[in-house]
Design a protein around this motif. Sequence first.
Motif, PDB file in Angstrom:
ATOM      1  N   SER A 135      13.041  -7.484   0.157  1.00 34.97           N
ATOM      2  CA  SER A 135      13.454  -6.987   1.475  1.00 34.97           C
ATOM      3  C   SER A 135      14.985  -6.964   1.552  1.00 34.97           C
ATOM      4  N   LYS A 136      15.496  -6.223   2.496  1.00 35.99           N
ATOM      5  CA  LYS A 136      16.951  -6.122   2.674  1.00 35.99           C
ATOM      6  C   LYS A 136      17.564  -7.518   2.844  1.00 35.99           C
ATOM      7  N   GLU A 137      16.957  -8.359   3.693  1.00 31.00           N
ATOM      8  CA  GLU A 137      17.470  -9.715   3.937  1.00 31.00           C
ATOM      9  C   GLU A 137      17.449 -10.559   2.661  1.00 31.00           C
ATOM     10  N   ALA A 162      20.155  -2.366  -6.083  1.00 28.10           N
ATOM     11  CA  ALA A 162      19.282  -1.203  -6.265  1.00 28.10           C
ATOM     12  C   ALA A 162      18.015  -1.570  -7.034  1.00 28.10           C
ATOM     13  N   VAL A 163      18.160  -2.373  -8.089  1.00 22.49           N
ATOM     14  CA  VAL A 163      17.001  -2.759  -8.891  1.00 22.49           C
ATOM     15  C   VAL A 163      16.026  -3.604  -8.069  1.00 22.49           C
ATOM     16  N   PHE A 164      16.536  -4.600  -7.360  1.00 19.05           N
ATOM     17  CA  PHE A 164      15.642  -5.498  -6.613  1.00 19.05           C
ATOM     18  C   PHE A 164      15.048  -4.847  -5.369  1.00 19.05           C
ATOM     19  N   ARG A 165      15.768  -3.936  -4.742  1.00 16.74           N
ATOM     20  CA  ARG A 165      15.211  -3.280  -3.556  1.00 16.74           C
ATOM     21  C   ARG A 165      13.982  -2.425  -3.916  1.00 16.74           C
ATOM     22  N   PRO A 169       7.827  -2.567  -1.130  1.00 14.10           N
ATOM     23  CA  PRO A 169       6.950  -1.403  -0.995  1.00 14.10           C
ATOM     24  C   PRO A 169       7.346  -0.492   0.164  1.00 14.10           C
ATOM     25  N   LYS A 170       8.107  -1.019   1.135  1.00 13.14           N
ATOM     26  CA  LYS A 170       8.537  -0.218   2.290  1.00 13.14           C
ATOM     27  C   LYS A 170       9.844   0.543   2.022  1.00 13.14           C
ATOM     28  N   PHE A 171      10.513   0.199   0.929  1.00 12.10           N
ATOM     29  CA  PHE A 171      11.831   0.774   0.645  1.00 12.10           C
ATOM     30  C   PHE A 171      11.677   2.199   0.106  1.00 12.10           C
ATOM     31  N   LYS A 172      12.417   3.081   0.694  1.00  8.72           N
ATOM     32  CA  LYS A 172      12.453   4.479   0.238  1.00  8.72           C
ATOM     33  C   LYS A 172      13.885   4.772  -0.188  1.00  8.72           C
TER      34      LYS A 172
END
Length: 173
Positions: A135-137, A162-165, A169-172
Amino acid sequence: MSFKEGTPPSADAVLKAALKEAKQKKKKVFIMFHASWCGWCHKMDKSMNDPLVKAYFDDNFIIKHLTVYEHTDELKKTENPGSEDLMKKYNSEGYGIPLWFIFDTNGKLLVDSHIRPEGTGFETKGSNIIGCPSSKEEVEEFIKILKQTTKLNDNDLEKVTAVFRKNDPKFKG
């Protein structure tokens, strides 16, 4: 150091060997608690070994795994004795995995994968653990930790982000 055939080394032995290697190579030690069934553990490994960022982790850390929480008698034999005691020692029992610690070359715990209120220390149990940041946090917290424990520059840290984001599953992105 010898171990009975098929018996994994103890958590203390793994940590001690990692600290010795870290001192020689002037790196920190990254200990990750994991299990064979843990999907997020596999994602953490995959992310840290992504060709875009693998060198950043390898250049800064001696990375070792400790196996915990296996479900079958056969797999329990692969657990590193003393791993749960090490988790307890650093106030991290009762959390999920992956769970990780970063130590300096003298064995001082620098950071762990807990998200704690600002200004609190290891004596305070975190409200959450980062585990495998997605997640972003979580990724922002992981980047703060990498800023504290490595000399990665902003460009390097953007690649790690970028790799971890991609694990979210919600990351686009």
